[in-house]
Write an enzyme that holds these catalytic residues in place. Structure first.
Site, PDB file in Angstrom:
ATOM      1  N   LYS A 112       0.861  -1.237   0.035  1.00 46.61           N
ATOM      2  CA  LYS A 112      -0.194   0.061  -0.150  1.00 46.61           C
ATOM      3  C   LYS A 112       0.848   1.038   0.048  1.00 46.61           C
ATOM      4  O   LYS A 112       0.500   2.246  -0.759  1.00 46.61           O
ATOM      5  CB  LYS A 112      -0.893   0.050   1.227  1.00 46.61           C
ATOM      6  CG  LYS A 112      -2.073  -0.823   1.043  1.00 46.61           C
ATOM      7  CD  LYS A 112      -3.195  -0.607   1.989  1.00 46.61           C
ATOM      8  CE  LYS A 112      -4.407  -1.708   1.774  1.00 46.61           C
ATOM      9  NZ  LYS A 112      -5.160  -1.662   2.819  1.00 46.61           N
ATOM     10  N   LYS A 195      -5.975 -11.513  -5.529  1.00 48.31           N
ATOM     11  CA  LYS A 195      -7.168 -11.749  -4.592  1.00 48.31           C
ATOM     12  C   LYS A 195      -8.227 -10.798  -5.040  1.00 48.31           C
ATOM     13  O   LYS A 195      -8.218  -9.526  -5.527  1.00 48.31           O
ATOM     14  CB  LYS A 195      -6.951 -11.606  -3.120  1.00 48.31           C
ATOM     15  CG  LYS A 195      -6.524 -10.328  -2.645  1.00 48.31           C
ATOM     16  CD  LYS A 195      -6.314 -10.259  -1.238  1.00 48.31           C
ATOM     17  CE  LYS A 195      -6.048  -8.620  -0.943  1.00 48.31           C
ATOM     18  NZ  LYS A 195      -5.866  -8.274   0.748  1.00 48.31           N
ATOM     19  N   LYS A 198     -11.261  -4.931  -2.164  1.00 51.81           N
ATOM     20  CA  LYS A 198     -11.960  -3.748  -2.515  1.00 51.81           C
ATOM     21  C   LYS A 198     -11.051  -2.545  -2.709  1.00 51.81           C
ATOM     22  O   LYS A 198     -11.715  -1.757  -3.703  1.00 51.81           O
ATOM     23  CB  LYS A 198     -12.190  -3.435  -0.806  1.00 51.81           C
ATOM     24  CG  LYS A 198     -13.510  -3.923  -0.145  1.00 51.81           C
ATOM     25  CD  LYS A 198     -13.650  -3.545   1.430  1.00 51.81           C
ATOM     26  CE  LYS A 198     -13.061  -4.230   2.524  1.00 51.81           C
ATOM     27  NZ  LYS A 198     -13.600  -4.288   3.685  1.00 51.81           N
TER      28      LYS A 198
HETATM   29  P1  TYM Z   1     -10.410  -6.658   5.694  1.00 52.21           P
HETATM   30  O1  TYM Z   1     -11.520  -5.704   6.222  1.00 52.21           O
HETATM   31  O2  TYM Z   1      -9.837  -6.312   4.475  1.00 52.21           O
HETATM   32  O3  TYM Z   1     -11.142  -8.157   5.496  1.00 52.21           O
HETATM   33  C1  TYM Z   1     -12.055  -8.673   6.175  1.00 52.21           C
HETATM   34  C2  TYM Z   1     -12.081 -10.171   5.999  1.00 52.21           C
HETATM   35  O4  TYM Z   1     -12.179 -10.637   4.716  1.00 52.21           O
HETATM   36  C3  TYM Z   1     -11.091 -11.456   4.233  1.00 52.21           C
HETATM   37  N1  TYM Z   1     -10.945 -11.395   2.905  1.00 52.21           N
HETATM   38  C4  TYM Z   1     -10.812 -12.320   2.164  1.00 52.21           C
HETATM   39  N2  TYM Z   1     -10.864 -13.617   2.289  1.00 52.21           N
HETATM   40  C5  TYM Z   1     -10.804 -14.364   1.102  1.00 52.21           C
HETATM   41  N3  TYM Z   1     -10.683 -13.934   0.058  1.00 52.21           N
HETATM   42  C6  TYM Z   1     -10.548 -12.759  -0.356  1.00 52.21           C
HETATM   43  N4  TYM Z   1     -10.445 -12.342  -1.616  1.00 52.21           N
HETATM   44  C7  TYM Z   1     -10.678 -11.669   0.646  1.00 52.21           C
HETATM   45  N5  TYM Z   1     -10.773 -10.562   0.888  1.00 52.21           N
HETATM   46  C8  TYM Z   1     -10.731 -10.213   2.142  1.00 52.21           C
HETATM   47  C9  TYM Z   1      -9.870 -10.927   5.018  1.00 52.21           C
HETATM   48  O5  TYM Z   1      -8.694 -11.921   5.043  1.00 52.21           O
HETATM   49  C10 TYM Z   1     -10.460 -10.773   6.480  1.00 52.21           C
HETATM   50  O6  TYM Z   1     -10.620 -11.795   7.338  1.00 52.21           O
HETATM   51  N6  TYM Z   1      -6.752  -6.311   8.879  1.00 52.21           N
HETATM   52  C11 TYM Z   1      -8.238  -6.747   8.524  1.00 52.21           C
HETATM   53  C12 TYM Z   1      -9.253  -6.267   9.668  1.00 52.21           C
HETATM   54  C13 TYM Z   1      -8.772  -6.460  11.015  1.00 52.21           C
HETATM   55  C14 TYM Z   1      -8.668  -7.836  11.741  1.00 52.21           C
HETATM   56  C15 TYM Z   1      -8.362  -7.311  13.164  1.00 52.21           C
HETATM   57  C16 TYM Z   1      -9.237  -9.076  11.376  1.00 52.21           C
HETATM   58  C17 TYM Z   1      -8.446  -5.335  12.100  1.00 52.21           C
HETATM   59  N7  TYM Z   1      -8.415  -6.163  13.379  1.00 52.21           N
HETATM   60  C18 TYM Z   1      -8.665  -8.436  14.275  1.00 52.21           C
HETATM   61  C19 TYM Z   1      -8.960  -9.951  12.475  1.00 52.21           C
HETATM   62  C20 TYM Z   1      -8.704  -9.581  13.897  1.00 52.21           C
HETATM   63  C21 TYM Z   1      -8.639  -6.241   7.367  1.00 52.21           C
HETATM   64  O7  TYM Z   1      -8.190  -5.569   6.640  1.00 52.21           O
HETATM   65  O8  TYM Z   1      -9.740  -7.148   6.896  1.00 52.21           O
END
Ligand code: TYM
Length: 332
Positions: A112, A195, A198
């Site tokens: 990023k 992947k 968003k």
């Molecule tokens: P975020 O908001 O980007 O995504 C939320 C969840 O969706 C999963 N994900 C996917 N899984 C499979 N295929 C994909 N293409 C795909 N895109 C997204 C992500 O792996 C995630 O589980 N940093 C984290 C948010 C966070 C978090 C936490 C997660 C903040 N604090 C504590 C777990 C525990 C994030 O940006 O997820």
């Protein structure tokens, strides 16, 4: 029962199919097998530039979608991260035991920040994974259900927990990532080696749960598939059709083998046409339920107030222990 925690960012007008299949679907299932905490991580959502009005709307929208997808506030604790001040407080403490180089090795940060350039990259984006570690460790989580892209952040979380415990005495449970291999990385429909994302996917590459269902159908039908005509599961040589098979299997509860048998002798077009219909039927009731929840914001706020209270009851205890162990004088 094991304790689980996970989070999702309110950074878009809709979750996408990768968020659901990679993460939220498992959150829903774990409500019955674990003591589950789920949070909408609004503190994380301000690390890369945002609009305040959109953030507020998207935070509510995220909660409504999570409820529509099957989270039940009677069976889990659903809350908004900024409602629980312990997250920011523990993040500071953890940042003081994280190496600068260690944080700099996080691949998501590198990707990023490389795109943005260093002057427009915030320090918050750099410390983002430390806040994520705080989210998890505050709840003494045993398991963290996430997609594959979060694996490195979970490794950092484990390292920080172990380091804290060994320097200052037992404070945190060392959590494991819970990553379901089959759906851990749903890929971009137009670029099936990356992947679904968003921030990075083109509109045609991503199925948004709240978009017009006809649009989703069109995207499935025009998904990039591979050379050859045979329907086979082969992530390396046929990533496009394999991704469609993964989505198909996950949404219908059928195995890939059953699908291969059913589509034996059929072309890509047949599979896409059927999958388009399955996706449409999947998103329709979710959209309806999401709209229903949004019609009553006071009800949503009430759910979140209860969630924040339940979350604080746990996080305050952990923070107090962490403060004590690190040598802060307790306030009397
Ligand atoms: P975020 O908001 O980007 O995504 C939320 C969840 O969706 C999963 N994900 C996917 N899984 C499979 N295929 C994909 N293409 C795909 N895109 C997204 C992500 O792996 C995630 O589980 N940093 C984290 C948010 C966070 C978090 C936490 C997660 C903040 N604090 C504590 C777990 C525990 C994030 O940006 O997820």
């Amino acid at each position: 029962r094991p304790r689980v925690l996970s989070g999702i960012q309110p950074t878009a007008d809709s979750f996408h199919l990768g968020n659901y299949l990679g993460a939220v679907r498992n959150w829903v299932a774990m409500q019955d097998t674990a003591d589950a905490f789920y949070c909408v991580v609004d503190l994380h959502a301000i690390t890369a530039g945002h609009d305040p009005v959109a953030l507020r709307n998207r935070t509510r929208l995220s909660v409504a979608q999570l409820l529509a997808l099957g989270l039940d506030p009677e069976r889990c604790t659903l809350f908004v991260q900024s409602h629980v001040p312990e997250h920011a407080q523990l993040a500071w403490v953890l940042s003081c035991i994280t190496g600068f180089g260690e944080a700099g090795r996080m691949v998501q940060f590198k990707d990023k920040s490389a795109k943005q350039g260093s002057d427009s990259t915030s320090v918050g984006l750099f410390t983002y994974p430390i806040l994520q570690a705080a989210d998890i460790l505050l709840y003494q989580a045993d398991a963290v259900p996430v997609g594959e892209d979060q694996r490195q952040h979970l490794e950092l979380t484990r390292d920080l927990a172990q380091r804290y415990n060994s320097r200052f005495g037992q404070t945190f449970t060392v959590p494991s990532a819970y990553i379901v291999k089959d759906t851990a990385k749903i890929t971009d429909l137009q670029d099936p080696t990356s992947k679904m994302s968003k921030s990075a996917s083109s509109p045609g590459g991503i199925i948004e749960l709240l978009e017009e269902p006809a649009r989703s159908a069109k995207k499935i039908k025009s998904a990039v598939t591979d050379t050859g005509r045979e329907i086979l599961y082969d992530e390396v040589n046929k990533p496009g059709i394999s991704n469609l098979l993964t989505i198909y299997a996950a949404l219908t509860g059928r195995t890939i083998d059953e699908l291969l048998e059913q589509y034996d002798g059929h072309g890509y077009g047949d599979l896409k046409k059927d999958l388009a219909e399955i996706v449409v039927e999947f998103v329709k009731p979710i959209q309806e339920r999401t709209r229903g929840y949004l019609e009553d914001p006071a009800h949503l706020d009430k759910i979140l107030a209860i969630g924040a209270d339940k979350a604080r009851a746990v996080s305050a205890v952990t923070l107090a222990q962490a403060y004590q162990n690190i040598g802060f004088l307790s306030p009397s």
